[in-house]
Design an enzyme around this catalytic site. Structure first.
Site, PDB file in Angstrom:
ATOM      1  N   LEU A 164       0.839  -1.204   0.000  1.00 50.17           N
ATOM      2  CA  LEU A 164       0.000   0.000   0.000  1.00 50.17           C
ATOM      3  C   LEU A 164       0.871   1.250   0.000  1.00 50.17           C
ATOM      4  CD1 LEU A 164      -2.565  -1.132   2.727  1.00 50.17           C
ATOM      5  CD2 LEU A 164      -2.974  -0.958   0.252  1.00 50.17           C
TER       6      LEU A 164
ATOM      7  N   GLU B 163       5.248  -4.839  12.702  1.00 51.73           N
ATOM      8  CA  GLU B 163       4.783  -4.077  13.852  1.00 51.73           C
ATOM      9  C   GLU B 163       3.273  -3.871  13.837  1.00 51.73           C
ATOM     10  OE1 GLU B 163       6.481  -0.208  15.753  1.00 51.73           O
ATOM     11  OE2 GLU B 163       5.409   0.360  13.946  1.00 51.73           O
TER      12      GLU B 163
ATOM     13  N   ARG C 158      -4.441  -6.187   4.639  1.00 57.64           N
ATOM     14  CA  ARG C 158      -3.514  -6.590   5.697  1.00 57.64           C
ATOM     15  C   ARG C 158      -4.188  -7.440   6.776  1.00 57.64           C
ATOM     16  NH1 ARG C 158       0.932  -2.563   7.551  1.00 57.64           N
ATOM     17  NH2 ARG C 158       1.711  -4.648   8.023  1.00 57.64           N
TER      18      ARG C 158
ATOM     19  N   ARG D 295      -6.586   3.868  10.203  1.00 58.46           N
ATOM     20  CA  ARG D 295      -6.450   2.422  10.419  1.00 58.46           C
ATOM     21  C   ARG D 295      -6.960   1.981  11.796  1.00 58.46           C
ATOM     22  NH1 ARG D 295      -2.264   0.481   7.010  1.00 58.46           N
ATOM     23  NH2 ARG D 295      -2.517   1.600   5.042  1.00 58.46           N
TER      24      ARG D 295
ATOM     25  N   HIS E 260       0.293   6.675  10.398  1.00 58.23           N
ATOM     26  CA  HIS E 260       0.307   6.051  11.722  1.00 58.23           C
ATOM     27  C   HIS E 260       0.831   7.028  12.771  1.00 58.23           C
ATOM     28  CE1 HIS E 260       0.464   1.945   9.639  1.00 58.23           C
ATOM     29  NE2 HIS E 260      -0.608   1.924  10.402  1.00 58.23           N
TER      30      HIS E 260
ATOM     31  N   CYS F 193       8.422   0.020  11.935  1.00 61.49           N
ATOM     32  CA  CYS F 193       7.449  -0.918  11.349  1.00 61.49           C
ATOM     33  C   CYS F 193       8.040  -2.285  11.012  1.00 61.49           C
ATOM     34  CB  CYS F 193       6.882  -0.374  10.046  1.00 61.49           C
ATOM     35  SG  CYS F 193       6.740   1.384   9.937  1.00 61.49           S
TER      36      CYS F 193
HETATM   37  C1  CIR Z   1       0.705   0.193   4.941  1.00 66.43           C
HETATM   38  O1  CIR Z   1       0.172   1.128   4.339  1.00 66.43           O
HETATM   39  O2  CIR Z   1       0.111  -0.486   5.764  1.00 66.43           O
HETATM   40  C2  CIR Z   1       2.157  -0.141   4.618  1.00 66.43           C
HETATM   41  N1  CIR Z   1       2.424   0.160   3.264  1.00 66.43           N
HETATM   42  C3  CIR Z   1       3.078   0.629   5.520  1.00 66.43           C
HETATM   43  C4  CIR Z   1       2.955   0.260   6.950  1.00 66.43           C
HETATM   44  C5  CIR Z   1       3.864   1.042   7.816  1.00 66.43           C
HETATM   45  N2  CIR Z   1       3.717   0.670   9.166  1.00 66.43           N
HETATM   46  C6  CIR Z   1       3.856   1.512  10.186  1.00 66.43           C
HETATM   47  O3  CIR Z   1       4.050   2.715  10.010  1.00 66.43           O
HETATM   48  N3  CIR Z   1       3.706   1.017  11.398  1.00 66.43           N
END
Ligand code: CIR
Length: 275
Positions: free
Chosen positions: A21, A68, A88, A139, A170, A257
């Site tokens: 994503l 994470e 996810r 989220r 986040h 992450c």
């Molecule tokens: C997402 O959009 O879920 C992933 N592309 C990136 C997740 C990053 N995770 C975080 O900042 N804890």
């Protein structure tokens, strides 16, 4: 006093990682370079003294290297979360047996709400009931945050629900615990008052992504390419190791992450509990 961790769990980048994503399009990551960043990150955690285990890739889930987000890990136990992005969601279930074999207690967050681990920050404290900040975001919704407050109570922790600034993926994209009573944060997050009572080191203007820094034992892993932040951390007495995350950043991600970290000896344990 540094923030102590003994263990880290990571997951190999999947073959599908280019499909991860991306809210902000900075181009697709180069899979080989991303794998090299992943390996260097694991080596940096190892240098910090952690035992690092790397789980096999989960090709069905392009973002599954960001371990994470589907779980939280504490010395007292782990919490399986309910990630907020549809692509996810299955990552938590895939992680369940891995957590059950490593933690004495595993609590599964009940639905219908959602929580991403990237929205959960535990500012290190010097005693008392541990306080955990849960940032509402696209989220992490109110129902998920409330369920997490309950789950945290089972582990003897207090969950406080706060707001992630608009436009920020986040909560932890903009802040990081550094040592007891001290956090690193962007100006806009610091100005929101969520860290009142703590010492806040502000990320220099223009280097906001550097807020996703990782203090582990005697080292502070900082994303490469943000020299003013590295200087500021060094001036505050931290031993900084710069770690490249240029490809990882293309997937809206950063250092925190890429792993689950906790301070505990490995233990085999019982079944998953409902919160
Ligand atoms: C997402 O959009 O879920 C992933 N592309 C990136 C997740 C990053 N995770 C975080 O900042 N804890």
């Amino acid at each position: 006093m540094p923030i102590r961790f003994t263990r880290a769990l990571m997951r190999e980048p999947p073959a599908t990682v280019m499909e991860g994503l991306r809210a902000i399009d900075r181009g697709a990551p180069d899979p080989d370079r991303l794998r090299a960043e992943h390996a260097a990150y694991a080596a940096a955690l190892h240098e910090a003294g952690l035992t690092v285990e790397i789980l096999p890739p989960l090709d069905t889930h392009p973002d599954s290297l960001f371990l994470e987000d589907p779980a939280l890990a504490f010395p007292e136990g782990a919490i399986l979360l309910r990630p907020g992005a549809a692509s996810r969601f299955g990552e938590a279930e895939a992680l369940r047996p891995e957590l059950e074999s490593r933690f004495e207690r595993v609590i599964a967050l009940p639905g219908p709400g959602t929580v991403d681990g990237g929205d959960v920050l535990t500012p290190p404290s010097e005693g008392g009931v541990e306080r955990v900040l849960i940032g509402l975001s696209e989220r992490t919704d109110a129902a998920g945050a409330q369920a997490l407050v309950q789950a945290l109570a089972h582990l003897g922790k207090r969950g406080d629900i706060v707001r992630t600034p608009p436009g920020v993926l986040h909560f932890k994209s903009e802040c990081a615990p550094l040592r007891p009573e001290t956090v690193l944060a962007t100006e806009r997050l610091a100005a929101s008052g969520v860290f009142d009572g703590l010492r806040v080191i502000r990320v220099p203007e223009g280097e906001e992504p550097a807020a996703n820094t990782l203090a582990v034992n005697h080292l502070t892993l900082a994303p490469a390419g943000y020299p003013a932040t590295a200087e500021c951390l060094a001036a505050a007495g931290f031993t900084v190791r710069e770690v490249a995350v240029r490809e990882v950043e293309k997937l809206d991600a950063g250092l925190s992450c890429l792993s689950l970290r906790w301070d505990a000896a490995p233990r085999r344990g019982g079944p998953v509990e409902a919160a």
